[in-house]
Design a protein around this motif. Structure first.
Motif, mmCIF file in Angstrom:
data_model
loop_
_atom_site.group_PDB
_atom_site.id
_atom_site.type_symbol
_atom_site.label_atom_id
_atom_site.label_comp_id
_atom_site.label_asym_id
_atom_site.label_seq_id
_atom_site.Cartn_x
_atom_site.Cartn_y
_atom_site.Cartn_z
ATOM 1 N N LYS A 55 67.474 -6.168 25.318
ATOM 2 C CA LYS A 55 67.463 -4.995 26.581
ATOM 3 C C LYS A 55 66.333 -5.243 27.363
ATOM 4 C CE LYS A 55 70.075 -1.731 23.798
ATOM 5 N NZ LYS A 55 70.186 -0.265 23.167
ATOM 6 N N GLN A 56 66.544 -5.380 28.752
ATOM 7 C CA GLN A 56 65.335 -5.300 29.625
ATOM 8 C C GLN A 56 64.608 -4.206 29.550
ATOM 9 O OE1 GLN A 56 66.653 -7.536 33.041
ATOM 10 N NE2 GLN A 56 66.296 -9.396 32.224
ATOM 11 N N GLN A 57 65.379 -3.056 29.466
ATOM 12 C CA GLN A 57 64.876 -1.724 29.829
ATOM 13 C C GLN A 57 63.902 -1.356 28.548
ATOM 14 O OE1 GLN A 57 67.845 1.395 30.436
ATOM 15 N NE2 GLN A 57 66.451 2.833 31.103
ATOM 16 N N ASN A 58 62.578 -0.741 29.093
ATOM 17 C CA ASN A 58 61.717 -0.313 28.272
ATOM 18 C C ASN A 58 62.418 1.115 27.320
ATOM 19 O OD1 ASN A 58 59.859 -2.200 28.385
ATOM 20 N ND2 ASN A 58 59.089 -1.083 30.134
ATOM 21 N N ALA A 59 62.157 1.014 25.963
ATOM 22 C CA ALA A 59 62.559 2.092 25.203
ATOM 23 C C ALA A 59 61.660 3.424 25.434
ATOM 24 C CB ALA A 59 62.663 1.969 23.764
ATOM 25 N N THR A 60 62.251 4.594 25.298
ATOM 26 C CA THR A 60 61.359 5.820 25.596
ATOM 27 C C THR A 60 61.973 6.933 24.295
ATOM 28 O OG1 THR A 60 61.101 5.274 28.043
ATOM 29 C CG2 THR A 60 60.882 7.719 27.155
ATOM 30 N N GLU A 61 60.984 7.541 23.847
ATOM 31 C CA GLU A 61 61.129 8.596 22.972
ATOM 32 C C GLU A 61 60.269 9.720 23.133
ATOM 33 O OE1 GLU A 61 63.582 9.254 20.704
ATOM 34 O OE2 GLU A 61 64.505 7.148 20.522
ATOM 35 N N ASN A 62 60.807 10.857 24.103
ATOM 36 C CA ASN A 62 60.010 11.806 24.414
ATOM 37 C C ASN A 62 58.599 11.524 24.975
ATOM 38 O OD1 ASN A 62 61.995 13.849 23.488
ATOM 39 N ND2 ASN A 62 61.198 13.347 21.465
ATOM 40 N N ARG A 63 57.514 11.686 24.442
ATOM 41 C CA ARG A 63 56.075 11.284 24.912
ATOM 42 C C ARG A 63 55.915 9.835 24.625
ATOM 43 N NH1 ARG A 63 52.426 13.344 22.472
ATOM 44 N NH2 ARG A 63 53.132 13.797 20.633
ATOM 45 N N PHE A 64 56.772 9.132 23.832
ATOM 46 C CA PHE A 64 56.283 7.786 23.635
ATOM 47 C C PHE A 64 57.255 6.996 24.414
ATOM 48 C CE2 PHE A 64 53.803 8.737 19.647
ATOM 49 C CZ PHE A 64 54.044 10.063 19.246
ATOM 50 N N SER A 65 56.634 5.755 24.922
ATOM 51 C CA SER A 65 57.461 4.816 25.701
ATOM 52 C C SER A 65 56.808 3.156 25.105
ATOM 53 C CB SER A 65 57.482 4.998 27.089
ATOM 54 O OG SER A 65 55.902 5.130 27.635
ATOM 55 N N VAL A 66 57.384 2.328 25.665
ATOM 56 C CA VAL A 66 56.876 1.064 25.508
ATOM 57 C C VAL A 66 56.857 0.257 26.574
ATOM 58 C CG1 VAL A 66 57.578 0.962 22.954
ATOM 59 C CG2 VAL A 66 59.177 -0.042 24.690
ATOM 60 N N ASN A 67 55.877 -0.688 26.710
ATOM 61 C CA ASN A 67 56.210 -1.797 27.682
ATOM 62 C C ASN A 67 56.254 -3.144 27.098
ATOM 63 O OD1 ASN A 67 55.893 -3.443 29.877
ATOM 64 N ND2 ASN A 67 53.863 -3.009 30.529
ATOM 65 N N PHE A 68 57.572 -3.390 27.217
ATOM 66 C CA PHE A 68 58.198 -4.677 26.606
ATOM 67 C C PHE A 68 58.100 -5.789 27.634
ATOM 68 C CE2 PHE A 68 60.238 -7.641 24.023
ATOM 69 C CZ PHE A 68 61.353 -8.106 24.206
ATOM 70 N N GLN A 69 57.310 -6.761 27.331
ATOM 71 C CA GLN A 69 57.318 -8.085 28.195
ATOM 72 C C GLN A 69 57.669 -9.310 27.481
ATOM 73 O OE1 GLN A 69 56.195 -7.986 31.544
ATOM 74 N NE2 GLN A 69 55.961 -5.474 31.368
ATOM 75 N N LYS A 70 58.743 -9.540 27.296
ATOM 76 C CA LYS A 70 59.395 -10.742 26.353
ATOM 77 C C LYS A 70 58.930 -11.904 26.579
ATOM 78 C CE LYS A 70 63.502 -12.235 24.456
ATOM 79 N NZ LYS A 70 65.327 -12.188 24.615
ATOM 80 N N ALA A 71 58.737 -12.470 27.854
ATOM 81 C CA ALA A 71 58.081 -13.824 28.333
ATOM 82 C C ALA A 71 56.460 -13.688 27.734
ATOM 83 C CB ALA A 71 58.025 -13.972 29.815
ATOM 84 N N ALA A 72 55.866 -12.621 27.773
ATOM 85 C CA ALA A 72 54.434 -12.616 27.651
ATOM 86 C C ALA A 72 54.307 -12.338 25.841
ATOM 87 C CB ALA A 72 53.700 -11.564 28.286
ATOM 88 N N LYS A 73 55.514 -11.919 25.317
ATOM 89 C CA LYS A 73 55.587 -11.768 23.913
ATOM 90 C C LYS A 73 54.486 -10.471 23.580
ATOM 91 C CE LYS A 73 57.294 -15.937 22.377
ATOM 92 N NZ LYS A 73 57.057 -17.148 21.738
ATOM 93 N N SER A 74 54.548 -9.493 24.611
ATOM 94 C CA SER A 74 53.783 -8.244 24.502
ATOM 95 C C SER A 74 54.716 -6.948 24.370
ATOM 96 C CB SER A 74 52.909 -8.278 25.793
ATOM 97 O OG SER A 74 52.276 -6.976 25.706
ATOM 98 N N PHE A 75 54.110 -6.116 23.450
ATOM 99 C CA PHE A 75 55.059 -4.903 23.138
ATOM 100 C C PHE A 75 53.908 -3.621 22.915
ATOM 101 C CE2 PHE A 75 58.336 -2.406 22.091
ATOM 102 C CZ PHE A 75 58.293 -1.842 20.732
ATOM 103 N N SER A 76 53.492 -2.992 24.165
ATOM 104 C CA SER A 76 52.630 -2.073 23.844
ATOM 105 C C SER A 76 53.311 -0.531 23.951
ATOM 106 C CB SER A 76 51.452 -2.104 25.063
ATOM 107 O OG SER A 76 52.357 -1.805 26.453
ATOM 108 N N LEU A 77 52.448 0.431 23.407
ATOM 109 C CA LEU A 77 52.870 1.656 22.937
ATOM 110 C C LEU A 77 52.105 2.857 23.834
ATOM 111 C CD1 LEU A 77 54.769 3.843 21.380
ATOM 112 C CD2 LEU A 77 52.957 3.974 19.755
ATOM 113 N N LYS A 78 52.797 3.482 24.727
ATOM 114 C CA LYS A 78 52.060 4.331 25.575
ATOM 115 C C LYS A 78 52.425 5.724 24.959
ATOM 116 C CE LYS A 78 53.004 5.919 29.857
ATOM 117 N NZ LYS A 78 53.189 5.648 31.358
#
Lengths: 117, 113
Positions: A55-78
């Motif tokens: 899934k290209q769209q970043n997941a979101t759960e209320n105040r929590f969201s992610v920035n998923f960068q597959k090519a960079a293999k990065s997965f940050s939590l905001k």
């Protein structure tokens, strides 16, 4: 072999502010899940958010969201509008999406988040 | 629905002894995974059981073993305890071995002296 790296052992955020926790991973697989788990001081680990790699769209759960960068293999939590109850250890985790054969969860070493009143 | 339960919650053992930890998964869940959590290493996967069979295994010595019963309850055994085995042992249950969503128990804190 898959690896998950959390380079921030500890982070602090002011109440009501926004904080981003970093996670990088390494894998040769193309289909997998990524997770953020929260472990409060009481120690019961709970799932915060999940992302499917296809899934290209970043997941979101209320105040929590992610920035998923597959090519960079990065997965940050905001975490937006941080609350005192957000104080916990946060673990990034990887799991293959295979449904047969051997697969397991790979966890990072965790980031301890402190929320300042 | 009751969550994952682990017993005992705290345990103190002496080097050389053996220990058995127990985990009862959420009702209906058939997969149980075990993890060792230490401050330096984070969470490390020990093994997973599904339908009384070990499906996956992490990189731990043979002193660490487990089993699962027909009611899906699982036990983990550590023989010949070493000081380095001191850790929080977490159990997680999921509906099946293929399910990605895990539910964790509160853990058993093992201290080896």
């Amino acid at each position: 072999a898959q690896t998950v790296t959390q380079s921030q052992p500890e982070m602090s955020v002011q109440e009501a502010e926004t904080v981003t926790l970093s996670c990088t991973y390494d894998t040769s697989e193309s289909d997998y899940y990524l997770f953020w788990y929260k472990q409060p001081p009481s120690r019961q680990m709970i799932l915060v958010i999940r992302q499917e790699a296809y899934k290209q769209q970043n997941a979101t759960e209320n105040r929590f969201s992610v920035n998923f960068q597959k090519a960079a293999k990065s997965f940050s939590l905001k975490i937006s509008d941080s609350q005192l109850g957000d104080a916990a250890m946060y673990f990034c985790a990887y799991r293959s999406r295979k449904t047969s054969g051997t697969y397991k969860y790979i966890f990072g070493t965790g980031t301890r988040l402190k929320v300042l009143a | 629905k009751a969550g994952v339960t682990q017993t005992p919650r705290y345990l103190i053992k002496t080097r050389g002894q053996q220990v058995t930890l127990s985990c009862s998964p959420i009702s209906g869940h058939r997969s149980v995974s075990w993890y060792q959590q230490t401050p330096g290493q984070g969470l490390q996967f020990l093994f997973e059981y599904f339908s009384e069979t070990q499906r996956n295994k992490g990189n731990f010595p043979g002193r660490f073993s487990g089993r699962q019963f027909s009611n899906s309850r699982s036990e983990m055994n550590v023989s010949t305890l070493e000081l380095g085995d001191s850790a929080l042992y977490l159990c997680a249950s999921s509906l099946s071995s293929a399910s990605y969503e895990q539910y964790f128990g509160p853990g058993t804190r093992l201290t080896v002296t």
